[in-house]
Design an enzyme around this catalytic site. Sequence first.
Site, PDB file in Angstrom:
ATOM      1  N   LYS B  32      28.085  51.483  48.809  1.00  0.00           N
ATOM      2  CA  LYS B  32      27.564  50.110  48.857  1.00  0.00           C
ATOM      3  C   LYS B  32      28.482  49.153  48.098  1.00  0.00           C
ATOM      4  O   LYS B  32      29.330  49.590  47.325  1.00  0.00           O
ATOM      5  CB  LYS B  32      26.128  50.061  48.317  1.00  0.00           C
ATOM      6  CG  LYS B  32      25.932  50.517  46.894  1.00  0.00           C
ATOM      7  CD  LYS B  32      24.462  50.898  46.661  1.00  0.00           C
ATOM      8  CE  LYS B  32      24.215  51.470  45.284  1.00  0.00           C
ATOM      9  NZ  LYS B  32      24.181  50.488  44.195  1.00  0.00           N
ATOM     10  N   TYR B 258      43.081  28.301  26.114  1.00  0.00           N
ATOM     11  CA  TYR B 258      41.911  27.431  26.043  1.00  0.00           C
ATOM     12  C   TYR B 258      41.122  27.668  24.763  1.00  0.00           C
ATOM     13  O   TYR B 258      40.980  28.806  24.305  1.00  0.00           O
ATOM     14  CB  TYR B 258      41.008  27.668  27.257  1.00  0.00           C
ATOM     15  CG  TYR B 258      41.557  27.054  28.527  1.00  0.00           C
ATOM     16  CD1 TYR B 258      41.732  25.686  28.644  1.00  0.00           C
ATOM     17  CD2 TYR B 258      41.912  27.855  29.601  1.00  0.00           C
ATOM     18  CE1 TYR B 258      42.242  25.119  29.817  1.00  0.00           C
ATOM     19  CE2 TYR B 258      42.412  27.295  30.773  1.00  0.00           C
ATOM     20  CZ  TYR B 258      42.579  25.931  30.870  1.00  0.00           C
ATOM     21  OH  TYR B 258      43.068  25.387  32.017  1.00  0.00           O
TER      22      TYR B 258
END
Lengths: 369, 369
Positions: B32, B258
């Site tokens: 899956k 950042y």
Amino acid sequence: MRTITIKPTAITHNLNQVKKRAPHSKVLAMVKSNAYGHGVAAVLPALTQADGIGVATLIEALEARQLGWNKTIGLVEGAFTADEWQQAIDHEVSCVIHHVPQLEWALDNVPPAASATRVVWLKYNTGMNRLGFNAEGVIAAAKHLHAAGYQLILTTHFANADDITHPLNAVQIQRFKDMLATLKETVSNDVKGSLCNSAGVVNFSEHHYDWVRPGIILYGSAPVIDKSAQELDLQPAMSFSAQIIALQTVSANDAIGYSSRWIAQKDTETALVSIGYGDGYPRVVSEDAYVSVIDNTNNRSYPCAVLGRVAMDMIVIDVSAVPDNTSLLDSKVILWGDAPHVDEVAAHAHTISYELLCRLSMRPKRVQA
Amino acid sequence: MRTITIKPTAITHNLNQVKKRAPHSKVLAMVKSNAYGHGVAAVLPALTQADGIGVATLIEALEARQLGWNKTIGLVEGAFTADEWQQAIDHEVSCVIHHVPQLEWALDNVPPAASATRVVWLKYNTGMNRLGFNAEGVIAAAKHLHAAGYQLILTTHFANADDITHPLNAVQIQRFKDMLATLKETVSNDVKGSLCNSAGVVNFSEHHYDWVRPGIILYGSAPVIDKSAQELDLQPAMSFSAQIIALQTVSANDAIGYSSRWIAQKDTETALVSIGYGDGYPRVVSEDAYVSVIDNTNNRSYPCAVLGRVAMDMIVIDVSAVPDNTSLLDSKVILWGDAPHVDEVAAHAHTISYELLCRLSMRPKRVQA
């Protein structure tokens, strides 16, 4: 059905917000990382009023050309190899030049005079310390590039533009301003400037220069920490949804999901939703994380808390507060969109919306509104 | 080049480890969420010795059929609608039945006797409280389904099988064992049982029953908290890599990236790597997160710390400890693979490898080794 719905009209609206804020600047609309996960093919038609687009890889640049984008493409990390520099020339891509090897490729292999690759974005490191020349290096590079016939855009990148109070912003702005003046004086008065990302567009309107480079703001998220997307009049460009696939009453004291993390304080009406981290919903969210259930019968929206650990393919939510909660099978569930806004979900997942948008998997169906 | 390399031989090796641990059980190999992000087309050929595959959505089931998988497909959340139930019949998909609406669709629309959809996986909620019937419901459903001609596999799912010391495991095992005995006695002696996921295969070898349902173990990650993938003799099926695109010396006291999160204690040799959360590398990692740099000149591997915040398209790493760190441009960088193992990266990102594997973006190039 797991569905990602993109609203091109929202992107155009957000672009117009940028243009209102920076009326005298050209706009390089950032579409890197598959347009922040929105799908570059869906996004480009909404950006026809932008002056150019920004991408992170040559492959992204070529994809945009294949999709018919015939205006400026800025490659924001530049070419990675001399071969990529040649490909950039072949496809009229304007490159950032941020270190000596790129400078050498550009000087060794100058594109034709009319080529868009003759425009280079010369990167100055003003304090991000990630990429770019230092002051001495940028002056030397500018002189060489100008002599070889290139047109220059001096550029740099903010480290903390989201936080208007951060002291580094003023330092970066001053360094950029001084260097642009120096280059105009010593190299060419035609050198252009580009300083602002989304946060800079909002927080530093006195410093927009020739090109602004908005990214996240185009997709409807707030780029600054002190204002919401709504306060900035932005529209979310993505709605991420799934459906309720089962209903269950969980008894008091029973635990739900992996690691038995959530324990019912009382009998609780729950719904199973066909979404999980295998689709891109974050696995770890705080207890205040919620989704919106749209009641099929009256189209009303109800906030419902996420209970326990997010699994690969499903989550459990609390539908106790939905009036007709026994008839919710197959109802639509909004993971993010108008409410909750993706910025809220990001806060619940201890990250920023950019990451949630980029890290969507291939499983959800993609449609346009 | 951002690259995801899949090693089908590793998957076959890991499947064989499962078969050694559960020699008397059939294997439903979980594929899956695009085979846990590995790509179902790359993975299926490595699973020819499995007895079936497990998927989460009907679309995944149809994709596997289109790829030529002609053995059992188990749809682990079952059909979401009556229409999906019909499609499951059309494509010979064996469904989980975990709630009353699915039971009704099955009783209203019984597939032909020879159809694989005549085999149903009847879900018993033993303590996960996510999906499944309670004891009374499962007995009633079993009787109805058996009377309608279905063959039954009683199934349930562990909530804490990764932690062998968790007290709920014994409760779930006992409830499952008792119910299987009840159904064999009151419904049919032919009722089969399926209890164990990957963690159950490792931790509960006395309780493997007719079908085991391994997932993460096939991809080479450890499914239990007290043993590493290496200790379990598993091979990582994915290597995720990028390249160094620039080198820079960062001065003492300068901050990187950042939010200026990482501050250099001394002058530091750094490298910029073309990878970020826009590719699926997690944005938030702890200070002990590292990557492996492969020195082009001697093919040796060096662990290098990730410095500061991961950005959308790049990270900065510390290459001070690499002997010839001035010649590293274009060198290959392993984000995860043999070292660091994806389980390590997951620990640095405060999650589990499953999430990192599933949340890879479409940007990296995909190849097979």
